[in-house]
Design a protein around this motif. Sequence first.
Motif, PDB file in Angstrom:
ATOM      1  N   VAL A  56      25.851  64.047 121.508  1.00 26.96           N
ATOM      2  CA  VAL A  56      26.576  65.302 121.665  1.00 26.96           C
ATOM      3  C   VAL A  56      26.053  66.034 122.892  1.00 26.96           C
ATOM      4  N   GLY A  57      26.971  66.456 123.756  1.00 21.44           N
ATOM      5  CA  GLY A  57      26.568  67.172 124.959  1.00 21.44           C
ATOM      6  C   GLY A  57      27.769  67.501 125.825  1.00 21.44           C
ATOM      7  N   PRO A  58      27.591  68.328 126.834  1.00 16.35           N
ATOM      8  CA  PRO A  58      28.722  68.796 127.649  1.00 16.35           C
ATOM      9  C   PRO A  58      29.152  67.832 128.743  1.00 16.35           C
ATOM     10  N   ASP A  59      28.332  66.813 129.053  1.00 18.57           N
ATOM     11  CA  ASP A  59      28.615  65.929 130.185  1.00 18.57           C
ATOM     12  C   ASP A  59      29.453  64.733 129.738  1.00 18.57           C
ATOM     13  N   GLU A  60      30.762  64.906 129.739  1.00 20.33           N
ATOM     14  CA  GLU A  60      31.653  63.826 129.314  1.00 20.33           C
ATOM     15  C   GLU A  60      31.619  62.654 130.288  1.00 20.33           C
ATOM     16  N   ALA A  61      31.368  62.935 131.566  1.00 16.74           N
ATOM     17  CA  ALA A  61      31.299  61.871 132.554  1.00 16.74           C
ATOM     18  C   ALA A  61      30.148  60.908 132.272  1.00 16.74           C
ATOM     19  N   ALA A  62      29.104  61.413 131.621  1.00 18.76           N
ATOM     20  CA  ALA A  62      27.945  60.586 131.270  1.00 18.76           C
ATOM     21  C   ALA A  62      28.089  59.960 129.894  1.00 18.76           C
ATOM     22  N   GLY A  63      29.268  60.108 129.283  1.00 17.41           N
ATOM     23  CA  GLY A  63      29.513  59.510 127.978  1.00 17.41           C
ATOM     24  C   GLY A  63      29.164  60.391 126.798  1.00 17.41           C
ATOM     25  N   GLN A  64      28.824  61.654 127.045  1.00 24.94           N
ATOM     26  CA  GLN A  64      28.511  62.566 125.958  1.00 24.94           C
ATOM     27  C   GLN A  64      29.805  63.126 125.350  1.00 24.94           C
ATOM     28  N   LEU A  65      29.702  63.581 124.110  1.00 24.27           N
ATOM     29  CA  LEU A  65      30.852  64.156 123.413  1.00 24.27           C
ATOM     30  C   LEU A  65      30.607  65.649 123.211  1.00 24.27           C
ATOM     31  N   PRO A  66      31.453  66.513 123.798  1.00 22.95           N
ATOM     32  CA  PRO A  66      31.262  67.963 123.641  1.00 22.95           C
ATOM     33  C   PRO A  66      31.363  68.396 122.181  1.00 22.95           C
ATOM     34  N   LEU A  67      30.599  69.401 121.824  1.00 18.16           N
ATOM     35  CA  LEU A  67      30.552  69.879 120.442  1.00 18.16           C
ATOM     36  C   LEU A  67      31.937  70.256 119.894  1.00 18.16           C
ATOM     37  N   PRO A  68      32.807  70.955 120.661  1.00 19.26           N
ATOM     38  CA  PRO A  68      34.121  71.313 120.120  1.00 19.26           C
ATOM     39  C   PRO A  68      34.998  70.114 119.753  1.00 19.26           C
ATOM     40  N   LYS A  69      34.733  68.941 120.340  1.00 15.03           N
ATOM     41  CA  LYS A  69      35.546  67.753 120.067  1.00 15.03           C
ATOM     42  C   LYS A  69      34.951  66.866 118.986  1.00 15.03           C
ATOM     43  N   LEU A  70      33.769  67.213 118.499  1.00 13.63           N
ATOM     44  CA  LEU A  70      33.033  66.323 117.608  1.00 13.63           C
ATOM     45  C   LEU A  70      33.765  66.065 116.297  1.00 13.63           C
ATOM     46  N   ALA A  71      34.098  67.124 115.565  1.00 11.72           N
ATOM     47  CA  ALA A  71      34.697  66.962 114.238  1.00 11.72           C
ATOM     48  C   ALA A  71      36.043  66.246 114.309  1.00 11.72           C
ATOM     49  N   SER A  72      36.882  66.619 115.270  1.00  9.81           N
ATOM     50  CA  SER A  72      38.206  65.996 115.368  1.00  9.81           C
ATOM     51  C   SER A  72      38.094  64.524 115.762  1.00  9.81           C
ATOM     52  N   THR A  73      37.152  64.196 116.651  1.00  6.95           N
ATOM     53  CA  THR A  73      36.970  62.804 117.072  1.00  6.95           C
ATOM     54  C   THR A  73      36.543  61.923 115.900  1.00  6.95           C
ATOM     55  N   LEU A  74      35.573  62.393 115.132  1.00  6.92           N
ATOM     56  CA  LEU A  74      35.092  61.608 113.994  1.00  6.92           C
ATOM     57  C   LEU A  74      36.120  61.557 112.871  1.00  6.92           C
ATOM     58  N   THR A  75      36.880  62.635 112.689  1.00  6.36           N
ATOM     59  CA  THR A  75      37.926  62.627 111.667  1.00  6.36           C
ATOM     60  C   THR A  75      38.987  61.588 111.998  1.00  6.36           C
ATOM     61  N   ARG A  76      39.404  61.525 113.263  1.00  6.36           N
ATOM     62  CA  ARG A  76      40.392  60.513 113.680  1.00  6.36           C
ATOM     63  C   ARG A  76      39.828  59.111 113.514  1.00  6.36           C
ATOM     64  N   ARG A  77      38.572  58.950 113.864  1.00  2.08           N
ATOM     65  CA  ARG A  77      37.958  57.628 113.723  1.00  2.08           C
ATOM     66  C   ARG A  77      37.911  57.209 112.254  1.00  2.08           C
ATOM     67  N   GLY A  78      37.576  58.137 111.379  1.00  4.38           N
ATOM     68  CA  GLY A  78      37.514  57.828 109.957  1.00  4.38           C
ATOM     69  C   GLY A  78      38.854  57.439 109.379  1.00  4.38           C
TER      70      GLY A  78
END
Length: 249
Positions: free
Chosen positions: A179-201
């Motif tokens: 989790v982190g703000p640098d998406e270019a480095a492969g990090q996932l921003p905090l605001p996108k965390l729950a929705s990303t994992l929910t879609r994956r689930g």
Amino acid sequence: MANPSSDDLLNATPPTGRLAQFGYAYKLTKRLDPKVTIAMLGWGLGAAAVVFALLYLLVGGSIFGLVIAIVLALMFGVLAATTTLSRRVQRAQYKQIDGQPGAAYSVLDSDRRFKRNWALTPMVQFNRQQDMVHRLIGTGGIVLLAEGDPARVKPLIANERKAVARYLGPDVAVDEIVVGPDEAAGQLPLPKLASTLTRRGLRKKNLTSMQASEYSKRLEAIASKTGPMANLPKGPLPKGARIPRGGMR
């Protein structure tokens, strides 16, 4: 009379009435997001104008049609404004806790959609600097969720990968998210965390429900029930809080 500070609003008991709750959420959000009023007016008036124009063209220029168009336009305008406020409230909450130790866990622990598809074990690895790794198990697979300094969390992730392989076998796939703000480095921003994992689930089926349940129970049974994690509070850790020495890496 002076306006109440944001600390006063945070410490005050939230109101119970629906309108009072709306006002409370608006005041609290405006402290962190000064543009919330403009956003609400923009979306509310825009939605009302579009709905009014469409209905007026469909129903016609009669008085009855005009009344219906105005009423429905107001309803959709209010709905758009309240939806905008709801999104801004969530965004303000993320902004307030982003960067604090345990922020990612706090976001996931309060999200009902996420909990339907994942079992979350907090802080399976951590260090003196309060970098930490949480373990997620669900039909979407096994995911190690790291928050903290990207360089310092690497050995924590490696340690937990070894632990999972030792107890579940080396062939069990384990993914990682930092989790982190640098998406270019492969990090996932905090605001996108729950929705990303929910879609994956919902979409990704790496494990069956029985496998996910079995793996979760096996790892939980192995974990110490009386170790240093037992007394740690949920959510972001308060500033200055210390992690028990027994769990440090």
